[in-house]
Scaffold this motif. Sequence first.
Motif, PDB file in Angstrom:
ATOM      1  N   VAL A  95      45.676 -33.445 -79.901  1.00 50.37           N
ATOM      2  CA  VAL A  95      46.754 -33.046 -80.799  1.00 50.37           C
ATOM      3  C   VAL A  95      46.541 -31.642 -81.364  1.00 50.37           C
ATOM      4  CG1 VAL A  95      45.692 -33.979 -82.904  1.00 50.37           C
ATOM      5  CG2 VAL A  95      48.194 -33.905 -82.698  1.00 50.37           C
ATOM      6  N   GLY A  96      45.321 -31.154 -81.335  1.00 53.98           N
ATOM      7  CA  GLY A  96      45.017 -29.826 -81.866  1.00 53.98           C
ATOM      8  C   GLY A  96      45.025 -28.730 -80.827  1.00 53.98           C
ATOM      9  N   SER A  97      45.680 -28.940 -79.690  1.00 52.91           N
ATOM     10  CA  SER A  97      45.729 -27.928 -78.629  1.00 52.91           C
ATOM     11  C   SER A  97      46.592 -26.740 -79.051  1.00 52.91           C
ATOM     12  CB  SER A  97      46.279 -28.543 -77.342  1.00 52.91           C
ATOM     13  OG  SER A  97      45.491 -29.643 -76.932  1.00 52.91           O
ATOM     14  N   SER A  98      46.340 -25.592 -78.441  1.00 56.02           N
ATOM     15  CA  SER A  98      47.097 -24.399 -78.831  1.00 56.02           C
ATOM     16  C   SER A  98      47.136 -23.382 -77.705  1.00 56.02           C
ATOM     17  CB  SER A  98      46.472 -23.752 -80.081  1.00 56.02           C
ATOM     18  OG  SER A  98      45.155 -23.301 -79.797  1.00 56.02           O
ATOM     19  N   VAL A  99      48.109 -22.492 -77.793  1.00 52.63           N
ATOM     20  CA  VAL A  99      48.235 -21.345 -76.888  1.00 52.63           C
ATOM     21  C   VAL A  99      48.167 -20.094 -77.745  1.00 52.63           C
ATOM     22  CG1 VAL A  99      49.706 -20.116 -75.260  1.00 52.63           C
ATOM     23  CG2 VAL A  99      49.672 -22.612 -75.250  1.00 52.63           C
ATOM     24  N   TYR A 143      48.555 -14.389 -81.668  1.00 58.01           N
ATOM     25  CA  TYR A 143      49.710 -15.217 -82.014  1.00 58.01           C
ATOM     26  C   TYR A 143      49.463 -16.590 -81.420  1.00 58.01           C
ATOM     27  CZ  TYR A 143      54.511 -16.996 -81.846  1.00 58.01           C
ATOM     28  OH  TYR A 143      55.637 -17.776 -81.971  1.00 58.01           O
ATOM     29  N   ARG A 144      49.315 -17.593 -82.284  1.00 55.11           N
ATOM     30  CA  ARG A 144      48.914 -18.926 -81.856  1.00 55.11           C
ATOM     31  C   ARG A 144      50.031 -19.940 -82.082  1.00 55.11           C
ATOM     32  NH1 ARG A 144      43.968 -20.803 -80.665  1.00 55.11           N
ATOM     33  NH2 ARG A 144      43.063 -18.847 -81.444  1.00 55.11           N
ATOM     34  N   ARG A 145      50.277 -20.770 -81.057  1.00 52.81           N
ATOM     35  CA  ARG A 145      51.254 -21.864 -81.164  1.00 52.81           C
ATOM     36  C   ARG A 145      50.577 -23.164 -80.763  1.00 52.81           C
ATOM     37  NH1 ARG A 145      55.383 -19.033 -77.288  1.00 52.81           N
ATOM     38  NH2 ARG A 145      53.392 -18.122 -76.635  1.00 52.81           N
ATOM     39  N   ARG A 146      50.828 -24.202 -81.526  1.00 58.39           N
ATOM     40  CA  ARG A 146      50.129 -25.470 -81.324  1.00 58.39           C
ATOM     41  C   ARG A 146      51.005 -26.488 -80.599  1.00 58.39           C
ATOM     42  NH1 ARG A 146      45.383 -25.265 -83.620  1.00 58.39           N
ATOM     43  NH2 ARG A 146      45.004 -23.754 -85.316  1.00 58.39           N
ATOM     44  N   PHE A 147      50.332 -27.394 -79.858  1.00 56.82           N
ATOM     45  CA  PHE A 147      51.030 -28.483 -79.177  1.00 56.82           C
ATOM     46  C   PHE A 147      50.058 -29.643 -78.996  1.00 56.82           C
ATOM     47  CE2 PHE A 147      48.865 -26.282 -75.816  1.00 56.82           C
ATOM     48  CZ  PHE A 147      48.590 -27.218 -74.832  1.00 56.82           C
ATOM     49  N   ASP A 148      50.588 -30.786 -78.621  1.00 51.92           N
ATOM     50  CA  ASP A 148      49.776 -31.969 -78.374  1.00 51.92           C
ATOM     51  C   ASP A 148      49.597 -32.126 -76.867  1.00 51.92           C
ATOM     52  OD1 ASP A 148      48.580 -34.432 -78.137  1.00 51.92           O
ATOM     53  OD2 ASP A 148      49.954 -35.476 -79.485  1.00 51.92           O
ATOM     54  N   ALA A 149      48.381 -31.900 -76.384  1.00 50.23           N
ATOM     55  CA  ALA A 149      48.127 -31.953 -74.942  1.00 50.23           C
ATOM     56  C   ALA A 149      48.440 -33.322 -74.352  1.00 50.23           C
ATOM     57  CB  ALA A 149      46.670 -31.588 -74.659  1.00 50.23           C
ATOM     58  N   ASP A 150      48.260 -34.374 -75.143  1.00 52.38           N
ATOM     59  CA  ASP A 150      48.479 -35.730 -74.633  1.00 52.38           C
ATOM     60  C   ASP A 150      49.961 -36.080 -74.510  1.00 52.38           C
ATOM     61  OD1 ASP A 150      45.738 -36.133 -74.495  1.00 52.38           O
ATOM     62  OD2 ASP A 150      45.631 -36.812 -76.578  1.00 52.38           O
ATOM     63  N   GLN A 151      50.830 -35.225 -75.059  1.00 50.86           N
ATOM     64  CA  GLN A 151      52.275 -35.454 -74.935  1.00 50.86           C
ATOM     65  C   GLN A 151      52.914 -34.528 -73.905  1.00 50.86           C
ATOM     66  OE1 GLN A 151      54.641 -35.828 -78.510  1.00 50.86           O
ATOM     67  NE2 GLN A 151      52.884 -36.510 -79.718  1.00 50.86           N
ATOM     68  N   SER A 207      63.924 -11.193 -63.782  1.00 50.93           N
ATOM     69  CA  SER A 207      63.287 -11.832 -64.927  1.00 50.93           C
ATOM     70  C   SER A 207      61.793 -11.972 -64.683  1.00 50.93           C
ATOM     71  CB  SER A 207      63.903 -13.214 -65.181  1.00 50.93           C
ATOM     72  OG  SER A 207      65.264 -13.090 -65.528  1.00 50.93           O
ATOM     73  N   THR A 208      61.012 -11.719 -65.707  1.00 52.35           N
ATOM     74  CA  THR A 208      59.566 -11.829 -65.606  1.00 52.35           C
ATOM     75  C   THR A 208      59.157 -13.299 -65.682  1.00 52.35           C
ATOM     76  OG1 THR A 208      59.386  -9.704 -66.752  1.00 52.35           O
ATOM     77  CG2 THR A 208      57.389 -11.039 -66.596  1.00 52.35           C
ATOM     78  N   PRO A 209      58.316 -13.778 -64.758  1.00 50.00           N
ATOM     79  CA  PRO A 209      57.909 -15.186 -64.797  1.00 50.00           C
ATOM     80  C   PRO A 209      56.960 -15.466 -65.963  1.00 50.00           C
ATOM     81  CG  PRO A 209      56.747 -14.037 -63.052  1.00 50.00           C
ATOM     82  CD  PRO A 209      57.756 -13.073 -63.587  1.00 50.00           C
ATOM     83  N   VAL A 210      57.074 -16.644 -66.540  1.00 48.98           N
ATOM     84  CA  VAL A 210      56.198 -17.104 -67.607  1.00 48.98           C
ATOM     85  C   VAL A 210      55.840 -18.564 -67.340  1.00 48.98           C
ATOM     86  CG1 VAL A 210      57.086 -15.534 -69.382  1.00 48.98           C
ATOM     87  CG2 VAL A 210      58.182 -17.753 -69.037  1.00 48.98           C
ATOM     88  N   ILE A 211      54.813 -19.041 -68.024  1.00 39.59           N
ATOM     89  CA  ILE A 211      54.441 -20.453 -67.950  1.00 39.59           C
ATOM     90  C   ILE A 211      55.127 -21.191 -69.094  1.00 39.59           C
ATOM     91  CG2 ILE A 211      52.533 -22.112 -68.089  1.00 39.59           C
ATOM     92  CD1 ILE A 211      50.717 -19.926 -66.941  1.00 39.59           C
ATOM     93  N   LYS A 212      55.699 -22.348 -68.780  1.00 39.24           N
ATOM     94  CA  LYS A 212      56.352 -23.165 -69.808  1.00 39.24           C
ATOM     95  C   LYS A 212      55.677 -24.519 -69.899  1.00 39.24           C
ATOM     96  CE  LYS A 212      60.458 -25.083 -69.171  1.00 39.24           C
ATOM     97  NZ  LYS A 212      61.918 -25.274 -69.062  1.00 39.24           N
ATOM     98  N   ILE A 213      55.199 -24.852 -71.095  1.00 42.12           N
ATOM     99  CA  ILE A 213      54.612 -26.164 -71.357  1.00 42.12           C
ATOM    100  C   ILE A 213      55.616 -26.993 -72.139  1.00 42.12           C
ATOM    101  CG2 ILE A 213      52.805 -27.437 -72.586  1.00 42.12           C
ATOM    102  CD1 ILE A 213      50.911 -25.151 -72.092  1.00 42.12           C
ATOM    103  N   ASN A 214      55.977 -28.142 -71.594  1.00 41.65           N
ATOM    104  CA  ASN A 214      56.818 -29.103 -72.303  1.00 41.65           C
ATOM    105  C   ASN A 214      55.921 -30.203 -72.859  1.00 41.65           C
ATOM    106  OD1 ASN A 214      59.714 -28.414 -72.060  1.00 41.65           O
ATOM    107  ND2 ASN A 214      59.270 -28.464 -69.875  1.00 41.65           N
ATOM    108  N   ALA A 215      55.781 -30.248 -74.170  1.00 40.81           N
ATOM    109  CA  ALA A 215      54.973 -31.285 -74.808  1.00 40.81           C
ATOM    110  C   ALA A 215      55.783 -31.844 -75.978  1.00 40.81           C
ATOM    111  CB  ALA A 215      53.628 -30.712 -75.257  1.00 40.81           C
ATOM    112  N   ASN A 216      55.238 -31.761 -77.182  1.00 43.88           N
ATOM    113  CA  ASN A 216      56.008 -32.125 -78.366  1.00 43.88           C
ATOM    114  C   ASN A 216      56.852 -30.937 -78.825  1.00 43.88           C
ATOM    115  OD1 ASN A 216      53.461 -30.940 -78.823  1.00 43.88           O
ATOM    116  ND2 ASN A 216      53.554 -31.438 -80.995  1.00 43.88           N
ATOM    117  N   GLY A 217      57.084 -30.033 -77.938  1.00 43.84           N
ATOM    118  CA  GLY A 217      57.883 -28.838 -78.125  1.00 43.84           C
ATOM    119  C   GLY A 217      57.785 -28.027 -76.853  1.00 43.84           C
ATOM    120  N   VAL A 218      58.457 -26.914 -76.793  1.00 44.47           N
ATOM    121  CA  VAL A 218      58.416 -26.048 -75.608  1.00 44.47           C
ATOM    122  C   VAL A 218      57.705 -24.751 -75.972  1.00 44.47           C
ATOM    123  CG1 VAL A 218      59.777 -24.768 -73.917  1.00 44.47           C
ATOM    124  CG2 VAL A 218      60.532 -27.024 -74.657  1.00 44.47           C
ATOM    125  N   ILE A 219      56.716 -24.375 -75.176  1.00 44.51           N
ATOM    126  CA  ILE A 219      55.977 -23.134 -75.388  1.00 44.51           C
ATOM    127  C   ILE A 219      56.036 -22.319 -74.100  1.00 44.51           C
ATOM    128  CG2 ILE A 219      53.734 -22.094 -75.895  1.00 44.51           C
ATOM    129  CD1 ILE A 219      53.000 -24.538 -77.477  1.00 44.51           C
TER     130      ILE A 219
END
Length: 258
Positions: A164-168, A177-185, A202-214
């Motif tokens: 739950v304390g995961s971050s990017v 600049y830090r954004r948090r997410f839950d790795a288990d979700q 468009s420049t490619p980026v990585i998108k993580i879908n968890a308890n939010g989108v980063i």
Amino acid sequence: MSENPCPNCGESLPRDAINVAEGVALCDACGRLSRLSDVAARRRPVQAVLDDPPAGCRVERWGHEIRVRASLRSLKGAVGAAAITLFWNGIVSVFVLLAASGLYRHFIGPPPAWFPGPEEGLKSFGETLFLCVFLIPFVAIGATMIAVLLLTIAGRVEVAIAGVGSSVATGIGWLSYRRRFDADQTTSVALDKSSLKSEDQSTPVIKINANGVIKFGMLLPEERLDWMLVVLQQMLTEPDVDRESLARELMNSRTRRG
């Protein structure tokens, strides 16, 4: 028509292994399912990417966290960013000095001889105030360009995986600049497109879908972006993955390569 390679093992996928209706492909060689989008996008097998991390990429253990790091350092990016930054801020600085000269004149007195601004400056306080307000977005853009330049010189992207304390985090050292997410979700880790375009693309980026989108990684060179994408997919979305074992394997791969 040539057969597509399996994104996991690199073996060719015959036509009957691809299920267009379900959007998946089943590899007979490794027995793994892959999304058709991964089949189309992946140029190197997953294992080949994991076994040969690019320079500036590594996986580390930090207490209870697994940290996936990729450097933003790029000579080509730094040279391009420096040229654009110097050009833009060189022009804006002329008007900033003009505004500074006007403020100094109206609040303190005639600027000293060493002051680099124009001798006359703006006569009216209203003109000076208008110029100050008008310059705000241009100065903000210039500051952003300086930040991008610094990132291409010494920046990095770091994904800390700790439940739950995961971050990017994107930045330089502690200044990030830090954004948090839950790795288990986490439900998916995929390539996406940023809102910014370079040469009409468009420049490619990585998108993580968890308890939010980063979304992150816009400044990462292509090889490092692909490596981080593969590692995060393995760490966050593979069913029943043993993150500790995978982290040790990736750290050993880097040691062998070094």
